[in-house]
Design an enzyme around this catalytic site. Structure first.
Site, PDB file in Angstrom:
ATOM      1  CB  SER A  95      -0.905  -0.003   1.247  1.00  0.00           C
ATOM      2  OG  SER A  95      -1.571   1.222   1.407  1.00  0.00           O
ATOM      3  N   GLY A  96       0.256   2.357  -0.505  1.00  0.00           N
ATOM      4  CA  GLY A  96       0.868   3.659  -0.396  1.00  0.00           C
ATOM      5  C   GLY A  96       0.496   4.386   0.881  1.00  0.00           C
ATOM      6  CG  ASP A  97      -2.049   6.322   3.825  1.00  0.00           C
ATOM      7  OD1 ASP A  97      -1.716   6.128   5.012  1.00  0.00           O
ATOM      8  OD2 ASP A  97      -2.438   7.415   3.405  1.00  0.00           O
ATOM      9  CG  ASP A  98      -1.957   4.112   7.924  1.00  0.00           C
ATOM     10  OD1 ASP A  98      -0.726   4.202   8.118  1.00  0.00           O
ATOM     11  OD2 ASP A  98      -2.760   5.010   8.220  1.00  0.00           O
ATOM     12  CB  SER A 151       2.846   0.391   4.029  1.00  0.00           C
ATOM     13  OG  SER A 151       2.453   1.729   3.805  1.00  0.00           O
TER      14      SER A 151
END
Length: 462
Positions: free
Chosen positions: A250-253, A284
């Site tokens: 992921s690019g976030d949590d 991540s």
């Protein structure tokens, strides 16, 4: 009159149903969420005029299919929409109750990249506005509200948000409204999402909101590690949620537990609680394996994370809050973490300053207490702990036990930076900061397991 192929599908479904209810021990099992039987009414998306060439827009076909199967499900036995191998381009569509969306191996549902195909919908009441921008928001790709008994499953087929166009416009500040999420179900219960791959969401991937009894199992979620806000799974003001055996890049949590934003979340007053996250694998580099917040104004409690793996991830189980949030994060239990290449093993943040509007109450301070970490192993660590509570509102009741953080060659000289936190530690290496220096007993983890979803996932195939 049934065709020969349709008859074979119906007979197979009935046999599987009979096996499900007639097997050994079936009388002792509670009825499975999503129903213990396979669906009575089964249709393929091609029967509604859909074309799987990756070019034909099938929005009307999906709408016709769901409307027809909703009527059939009302007759009893539920309904299944089967998506066969192929690339099925469509705009957003909604699901219905007593319904299975089943993706064959090689099936890929593609989200339209034409923003005109995405209608505007109201903001969530616990947020008061869109998350990116004020006002309404773009529709979610797959949605539904006030649903019962919904299953999204298959043979690891793919739901592809084709998010690059959204990410580009977001970075260029060309969006007037908030991006939609790949899947959002509202006010729904008895949900199962399993054995499906979700790819390139415009923003958050799976967003069960105001939901109860949700099982997410064996799901793969993939997005570029620098794509904006592509959270993996975000239970939001939801209770009895089980997330297990998932793989998320992921690019976030990878997981973000939420419960509304500032005064809107406080007023809506629906906590996220009784949540299990286990056997997760997360990658991540710029975010957390599991985040609690930052939108947590309705409260978060009884979160249990165990036997999870993070690789090249910024932090492990992170608390995120700030002045104006109100609410609480309490009774968090973490054990059995295996962490490989981490910026911070422990990270708590009390300085989130983004607010939905200028009416947030500066006196609304969050309560953060009862945070337990045990049996944690980490290697190639830059810094063991960055623990930042809120002045005059410290984070309390933090417990760490049996923790080993092996440092990276370029690790920081200062391994702990602690302000406005209080807690105890035992068997923690490197030695924690004085604020966590009191000697404590091994941290607790609830012995009684939460009962969420069916004893086993439905084994129907269509």
């Amino acid at each position: 009159m049934l065709t020969r192929s349709a008859l074979h599908v119906a007979v197979a479904a009935l046999l599987l149903c009979a096996a499900a209810v007639g097997g050994a021990g079936a009388s002792r099992r509670p009825a499975a969420a999503g129903g213990s039987c396979c669906r009575k009414h089964v249709k393929r998306i091609t029967e509604y005029g859909a074309v799987g060439d990756g070019k034909t827009l099938n929005t009307a076909a999906f709408a016709r299919a769901v409307a027809d199967l909703s009527r059939r499900a009302a007759d009893g036995g539920g309904a299944a929409l089967v998506v066969p191998e192929g690339k099925w381009l469509t705009g957003p569509f909604n699901l219905t109750s007593h319904f299975t969306l089943f993706l064959h191996r090689g099936a890929e549902i593609l989200a339209s990249q034409d923003l005109n195909d995405w209608p505007l919908i109201a903001p969530l009441p616990s947020y008061g506005r869109g998350r990116d921008e004020p006002g309404p928001r773009y529709s979610n790709f797959i949605g539904g509200s006030n649903l019962t008994d919904v299953i999204i499953t298959g043979q690891n087929g793919t739901i592809n948000g084709q998010g690059q166009v959204w990410w580009d416009k977001y970075h260029a500040k060309e969006l007037t409204y908030t991006r939609g999420y790949l899947l959002e179900l509202l006010y729904s219960h008895d949900i199962i999402i399993s054995n499906v791959t979700f790819v390139d969401a415009p923003s958050w991937n799976l967003h069960p909101t105001y939901c109860t009894n949700v099982t997410i199992s064996g799901v793969t979620i993939l997005a570029p590690v620098h794509s904006p806000n592509t959270d993996g799974i975000d239970p939001d003001s939801s209770s009895y949620v089980k997330i297990e055996d998932c793989y998320i890049v992921s690019g976030d949590d990878c997981i973000a537990v939420k419960s509304g934003w500032d005064e809107y979340g406080i007023k809506f007053n629906m906590p996220s609680q009784h949540i299990v996250v286990r056997r997760l694998t997360c990658i991540s580099p710029t975010s957390a394996m599991i985040a609690l917040g930052s939108e947590m104004s309705g409260g978060i409690q009884d979160v249990r994370a165990e036997d999870n793996i993070a690789i090249n991830t910024e932090s492990a189980v992170r608390i995120k809050s700030g002045v104006g949030r109100g609410g609480f994060v309490k009774d968090v239990f973490v054990r059995g973490l295996s962490l490989h290449t981490m910026k911070w093993v422990f990270w708590m943040t009390g300085n989130y300053g983004q607010h939905p509007d200028n009416s947030s109450n500066p006196k609304a301070l969050p309560e953060v207490t009862g945070i337990n970490y045990r049996d944690v192993f980490a290697e190639n660590v830059t810094m063991a702990g960055r623990m930042e509570g809120i002045p005059n509102d410290p984070y309390t009741g933090i417990c760490m036990s049996n923790v080993t953080a092996q440092l990276a060659p370029d690790a920081k000289k200062l391994q702990w930076n602690c302000t406005d936190v209080k807690g105890v530690a035992s068997g923690v290496s490197p030695k924690p900061c004085p604020e966590l220096g009191a000697v404590g007993k091994p941290c607790t983890f609830p012995e009684e397991e939460l009962v969420i979803g069916p004893p086993e996932l439905p084994k129907c195939t269509y």
